[in-house]
Every structure is written in C-alpha cells, then in structure tokens.
Write an enzyme that holds these catalytic residues in place. Structure first.
Site: not given
Length: 842
Positions: A545-547
C-alpha cells in the site's frame, strides 16, 4: 537571579540535569519485557531528566477559507523551578501527526521539520530575548488544514540544548486543552459537524428497548435456533466427555463451568457434556457446529472440526446466566445448527506504529475467540517500527525496534506518534522475541485463530531500510564481508517522492538483488518460527500500500534493472518486484496476501482511478481492500470480478482507528470517515457490482486498527470495543433485511443483546476491557429531560447541580423534571463511567 539571556547554554544544560558532555539515553529494549541497562563508551544512562517546564497546547481559532481553511494553534511554555530558557541554544521537539506549517514564527522563533514523518522543533532565531523562569511564552503556529481531531495535536514534547545535543529532557507537565469556544470549533457548513446530545438522542431512538426474554440467546446470531419448552438444571459442573483431537476444547469446557460453579452439589448426578467431531448436517464449513441441550440427553456439541466444537462452546457460554452467587445454573432446552457466513472473519492489530506487549495480544485473541473471529492480521512492521526478532538480522530490532532522540541516524529511529525522547518508552520501542512470537502462535492456534503476519513492502519500510543501512555501515567500518548482502536502498537514488506520512526515504529498492535476499531471509525465518510452533503458515501479508509516486524513477540501479529486463516504466518494475516476492512465498509453500494496490495496475498519475492488474489474476493473490474513498467505491468488486480473492476492509466502515464522530472528546483519526457502532453494523459486504463469479471471490471481512493514536491498552480497548462486536455479527450472520422495519428489528436486537448480555458478561468475567461507553442522548420535551442510550441495559445516572455523575448519583428511571444543568452518563457493571452528556432544562 541572572536573566535567561545572560546564562550560558552549557550552564543551563547542567542545571537541567545533563551530565556535562555525557550522553543521556537508554539502551535498546530486550524483547517485550525489559529495557537493557548498559553503560558504555558513549556514557549512556537509562533515565533522561525531566524538564522543569510546563507546556500547554490549545487551538486559538479555526480560520475558514475558500479551500476549507486552516487552524491557528498555540504552545505555551513556562520554565519552572528557577530555571530559564536562554536567548539561543535550545530546541523544543514534538510530534504532529498531520504536519504543521514550518517557517518563521512571531517572537523571533522558527518552526522546523526535523525528519520525514511527524517530528518538528521550535528554535530561537536571532533577536529572541530569552524566557525567565515563571514567565510564559506563547508560540503560535498554523496547521495548513483545519484541525478537527485531537490526534493532530502535538505529542511527546521534549527539550534539547546545543551544549549537550544528545541529552533530551522529556516534558511531562504537558496538557492538551480540548476546544470548547466557538472560534475553536468553527467548521465549514455541512462538514465535520459537532454531534449534539439531541442528535445522539434521536440516533439512539432508532432502536427499541427489548425485554431480556426477547433477545437472541446466542451471539453472533446463529444460522438456525429452535427452542424447546423445558429447562435443564445444573447443580454441579457437567461431566465433559470428549473425543480425540479436542484437548483444548475439553480444557475450556471444564474451566468454563469451574468458574461458574466452583463448588457444586455432588449429591446430584452430573449432566453429560459431550464434545465430538462429526459431520454437521448440510453444512460444509469447518467451523459449523450443532449444539443441543435437553433434559433427556444432556448437552451435546458436534463440530465438523475441532474449530466447530470450539465455536459451539462459545455459544454454550452465551447461554449461561451472567455470573452470580447462584448455587445452580438453568439452561434452556434448544437445538442450534450454526455456521459462519464468511470463512474469513478478521481483525488487524497494528503493533508497529505503537507497540503492545504479548499479554495485550493474548487479551485480543481471547476477545476474538469469544466472538468467533478467526484471523489475526498481525501488522508487525512499518516505517516507525520493526517488531519481530529475525535470526541473522539483529539490526532489525536493535535499530528498527527502538525509537528515541538521537544525533546520528544509525542509532535508532526518531520519536514518532508521541513516543518521546526515551528509548525505553514501552510503546515507541519494543519487539517480540522468537519465543514471544511462538507463544502467540500457539495461543492463537489453541483458539483456532490463524495468525497472518504482515511484512510491509516496498513502501512503509523505513524501519527495515534504516536498520539494513546501519548494518551496512557497521560492517563496512569493521572491514567485514557481505555488508551489502541485505541492503534495501540505492545510495545514488535521487528520486523525489513523499509518502502520506511525509517520508522521503522509506522504500525498498527493487533494483538491488539484496532486497530480495532480505525478503527471502525474513520469510524463511518467519516460516521457521511457525514450524517450531507447530502452526502452518499458509500466507504472508506483504504490504503493497501507498507506494508514493516518484519512487525508483531516479535510481540508477532500478533504471539498470528496467533496461536489463526491458521494463517500460516503474509500473512494470512494480510487477517485476511482486513477481519475485510471489516466487519467494511459493518456495515456502505460501500464497501472497497484500493490500489492494498489490493487484492494481499502477498509474503514472496520482489519485487516478485504480484498475485491476491483469498480470496477477491467476496467481492466487488475496487482496485486502481498504480504499472505498470517492472514485474507488467499487474497486473491491472490480478486483473480485477480475479474479482476485478479496478480504473487505473498507475505511468507511471497518477502520476502528477512525473516531466515532467529529466531537473533540472522541479519540481517533478522521482522514477516511467517522465510524459509529451503527456504521459497522450497517456494512453490507456484497455490492451490486459483483458478478456471480466475483461474489465467490469475497473471502470475508476484516476490521483494522492502526495504532498511531494508541499509547496504552485502554485506548486500544476504547477504539476496538464494542465496534468489534458489530464486525463479528456482520461476518458471521447474514445482512439484516433492507426494509426499514426489518432493519430496526435487527438493530434493536443487536444493541439490546450487547447492552444487556454481552458487555455485562465481559465486565463480570474479565473487568479489564475498557470499551467505549458512549454518552447518553438527551432532549427536553414538555419541560422534562428524556435520556436514552445506544446500548439499552447500561445504567444511566444523572446530576442536577453541575457536578459529574458518579456511581452514587441518581439513576435515570424516567423523565427528569429538575431544572437547570442536567448531566448524565452511562455506567458499566464495574461502575466505570462513560462520556458525560449535558443539557439545560429551563
């Protein structure tokens, strides 16, 4: 007395308790139980001095604007005990979760961001005159957006002096003032509106108060329940007769009745309680069970597996009367055939942001077991902490599990989420030893709960990145071979990115072969711990998540890999990375689990609508979908339709770190939603966008609880319970019907069951779960005050003299005719009060 401007910084540091040039810091924690106490060449000591400073924080005003607005806030500093702050040479550090506006401040001060994440400091600039003892300095600064929740207030403040930069002085006399004035509470029309006591009354009135006889006798609601006409009397504990493979269940049954009937009348014959594994008619779930109670045949529980027998025992537990001094127990004659709606009924516990000791994990597993949840998603790594000992990689815990003030980055991680300067803070620092983790695995397995460890990657990995960087520098300096064997970052990477948590250096680099060596080592060691515990490891959650956009784009090593593998973009590099990770997991007999981004095709544009990635649909990935924010409301269903297995964990319904409402006294965050008990209960997992094939891909639902705001176990309890009970009901039982009347009946049964049976049992049997007790609702009608509560069955008490209600206050037995300020609160069976409601009856 000398003025602050004439005291030397070195003298002031000595006056504050700094040992000259010595470094005041604690050694790293050893596992979960203790902090190592060492004195070495750096002059370390265990307890940094407390600053003789009083610190207060408040909102000055919310300033509305065309783009939403901003908040002006104030830190008020008062030196005490004859000490003063000098004109130069000091800094006031603190965490602010959502960030503040850095730059020059009034009064010749400057506010600076110290490091990615949430650490800031205020320093004197040229022209600052110093602050004499006893005088107060008001430091006004701005939040770029409106501050609605107290989670965004400063936390973990401490002082550092230039004369002794490695000595930190914790400010323990620190208070955050709840906003109460109109200018502090101002919000845009229709957004983050305060919930009044009248609003709460109307919301509570959506349910009816039911008599105990009308309540469902088993929780969560069973599939089928047929009641008989008789009762079964138990004058002594039943005789437990069990088949093979039921060792834990047998022990549980005996302990359960021993608690309720420690003595028993041995002159009566013991009623048999038979436990066995056998086929449950028409039910294929391994957790299906049949429970029968009759005067002729005693108590019988049959489960498709031992897990089914365990769930049946929890239902039998529900049927017992609340603990009392009664000499006998009366059970109703009935037959239950039961099975869960979803095979996956999960709870994610985050111990990375703020650590929780092993006994808190045990308590969480007990609660999950009691309410028939069966998956613990164990979030043990993130940017702010690595919480599991890994053989061969000691820096993961000596660096990555320790937070505190530092001057050299390879010493430890910076303070975040209010953990403060001390490295022996029990929530900022700490980890599970191999033995701890094996204990947790066995404890969960005995309760038929699968532990799914999460190792965050490639983003949310700062703790690991910095730990492996420290390992590299240590081995290089010592001339050791293999310093770069597990390195996770490219030193020549000039990529520009920023994560939602404000990090710019927290991403594993897929261009390094050492990144995959690191992942292989971690996966192999975690798998070995599961084998040692005798617990299978079917899957590992590998983040995703959230790269942040921009990561890897200017890394020479990533660009070289892209050229070698003929990858056109960093989106293809993402696919390459997870193809390698999947291969590592498969080598160890696992399938890959991760957040929904792991199955999404990365876009070059930020905030673009996510699309299913066709490259992994046949890999057996299990995706946990949290993002149902505007533009992605149906993404979970599109992923399921595309062929991915899905666990639903939507932020708007299942994120238990979200505050219940916008009121300042309610803890939690609000970036995704406000989540009341009813918000969870009303979640309907099966969306209209699902195809028939897609419906079969929905594995179940999960509540998540990220721990940025959790500094103690009581806050964990508050945010988790009783909302976790709504998760249990929604995961086990079918959705309530959509008609208003049917919904009202289902909601009424649920809240009455919680208020009259489930929570009182928790109080009387455990007494250590400090669940949220919501404020009552109150309205004035016909000159009298009416009071209600979301959970009928809790005791309501009130005062008329402006004082806070206590267990000795008058109980609410009907409309209150008294005039003036009426305050009311609900109380649990231990006498613990909930939030107070207030209304004026003129």
């Amino acid at each position: 007395m000398k003025t602050a401007s004439r005291i030397s910084v070195a003298a002031l540091a000595l006056a504050f308790g700094a040992p000259g040039h010595a470094i005041a810091e604690a050694a790293q924690p050893a596992g979960t139980a203790q902090a190592a106490r060492t004195e070495g060449k750096t002059g370390m000591r265990t307890a940094p001095a407390v600053a003789p400073v009083k610190l207060r924080w408040e909102i000055v005003r919310n300033e509305l604007g065309a783009q939403g607005g901003r908040t002006r806030a104030r830190l008020s500093v008062t030196p005490l005990n004859g000490q003063s702050l000098p004109a130069q040479g000091w800094a006031l550090y603190f965490n602010c979760m959502d960030g503040v506006t850095a730059g020059p401040l009034a009064g010749n001060l400057v506010l600076e961001k110290v490091v990615g994440g949430s650490l800031f400091r205020v320093r004197p600039a040229a022209g600052f005159k110093g602050l004499p003892a006893g005088q107060t300095l008001n430091i006004d600064y701005y939040y770029p957006n409106l501050l609605i929740k107290m989670a965004s207030a400063p936390a973990g403040p401490y002082l550092v002096f230039d004369a002794a930069p490695e000595v930190a002085y914790a400010i323990t006399d620190f208070k955050q003032e709840l906003p109460a004035r109109e200018e502090q509470l101002k919000r845009p029309a229709g957004r983050d509106t305060l919930v009044t006591t009248q609003d709460t009354y109307r919301r509570n009135a959506r349910a009816d108060v039911l008599p105990a006889s009308a309540l469902p006798p088993v929780f969560p609601t069973p599939l089928q329940l047929r009641t008989g006409s008789g009762k079964v009397q138990l004058a002594r504990p039943p005789q437990v007769i069990s088949g093979p493979g039921l060792q834990y269940e047998t022990a549980f049954a005996r302990a359960l009745f021993a608690r309720y009937m420690p003595q028993g009348d041995t002159s009566h014959a013991a009623v048999p309680l038979r436990l066995r594994i056998g086929a449950v008619d028409a039910q294929s779930s391994p957790e299906a069970y049949e429970l029968s109670i009759s005067g002729d045949d005693g108590i019988n529980i049959t489960g498709n597996t031992a897990a089914g027998v365990a769930r049946g025992l929890q239902s039998l537990h529900d049927l017992l009367p609340l603990p009392s001094d009664a000499a006998q127990i009366e059970l109703p004659e009935l037959d239950v055939t039961d099975a869960p709606r979803f095979a996956y009924r999960g709870f994610q516990l985050d111990v990375a942001r703020n650590f929780q000791p092993k006994d808190v994990v045990f308590k969480t597993l007990d609660l999950m077991s009691a309410y028939k949840l069966n998956k613990l998603h164990f979030h043990i790594t993130d940017d702010e902490g690595w919480r599991l000992e890994i053989a061969g990689l000691p820096e993961l815990t000596s660096i990555g599990a320790v937070r505190g003030h530092y001057t050299k980055e390879d010493q430890r991680l910076p303070p975040t989420y209010g953990s403060g300067p001390r490295v022996d803070d029990p929530h900022g620092s700490g980890y599970y030893t191999r033995a701890d983790y094996i204990d947790i695995l066995r404890y969960a397995a005995a309760r038929h709960i699968e532990v799914i460890p999460e190792i965050e990657m490639p983003g949310h990995a700062r703790a690991a990145v910095k730990a492996m960087e420290a390992r590299y520098h240590r081995m290089k300096a010592a001339g050791e071979q293999g310093a770069d064997k597990y390195l996770l970052n490219d030193f020549d990477d000039r990529s520009v990115y920023r994560s939602p948590q404000e990090y710019t250096d927290h991403v594993m680099n897929p261009g390094l072969e050492s990144s995959y060596a690191f992942i292989e080592q971690v996966v192999a060691q975690v798998a070995a711990m599961h084998r040692e515990a005798g617990v299978s490891l079917k899957t590992m959650h590998v983040g995703g998540d959230e790269l942040p956009h921009g990561a890897w784009e200017k890394s020479p090593l990533s660009r070289a890999l892209m050229q070698k593998e003929k990858l056109a973009s960093t989106a293809d590099l993402w696919d390459y990375f997870y193809n390698r990770v999947d291969g590592i997991l498969r080598k160890h007999g696992m399938f890959a689990s991760g957040w929904e981004e792991m199955g999404a095709r990365r876009s070059d544009k930020e905030r673009a609508q996510q699309l299913p990635n066709p490259r992994f649909t046949q890999r057996g990935f299990s995706l946990y979908v949290w993002n149902n924010t505007p533009g992605n409301e149906d993404f979970a269903y599109r992923l399921a339709n595309a062929g991915y297995d899905i666990v639903l964990a939507p932020v708007t319904n299942m994120y238990l770190d979200m505050a219940a409402n916008p009121n300042p006294e309610e803890p939690g965050v609000n970036w995704g939603a406000y989540v009341e008990l009813e918000t969870v209960f009303d979640f309907q997992p099966m969306g209209a966008a699902l195809t028939d094939a897609g419906r079969r891909r929905i594995r179940g639902i999960e509540a998540t609880l990220f721990s940025e705001t959790i500094r103690d176990a009581s806050r964990l309890d508050y945010l988790m319970m009783p909302r976790l009970l709504a998760v249990a009901e929604r995961a086990w039982a079918p959705d309530p019907a959509l008609s208003a009347a049917s919904h009202r009946a289902a909601w009424s049964a649920f809240v009455n069951t919680l208020g009259q049976r489930v929570l009182p049992r928790l109080d009387l049997e455990r007494g250590d779960v400090r669940y949220r007790i919501a404020p009552p609702g109150m309205v004035v009608e016909g000159g009298k005050v009416l009071v209600n509560h979301v959970l009928p069955g809790l005791t309501l008490r009130y005062t008329t003299d402006g004082t806070t209600p206590t267990v000795r206050s008058k109980p609410v037995t009907g409309p209150i005719a008294a005039k003036g300020v009426i305050q009311a609160a609900a109380f649990d069976r231990t006498g613990r009060a909930g939030l107070v409601a207030r209304i004026v009856n003129r």
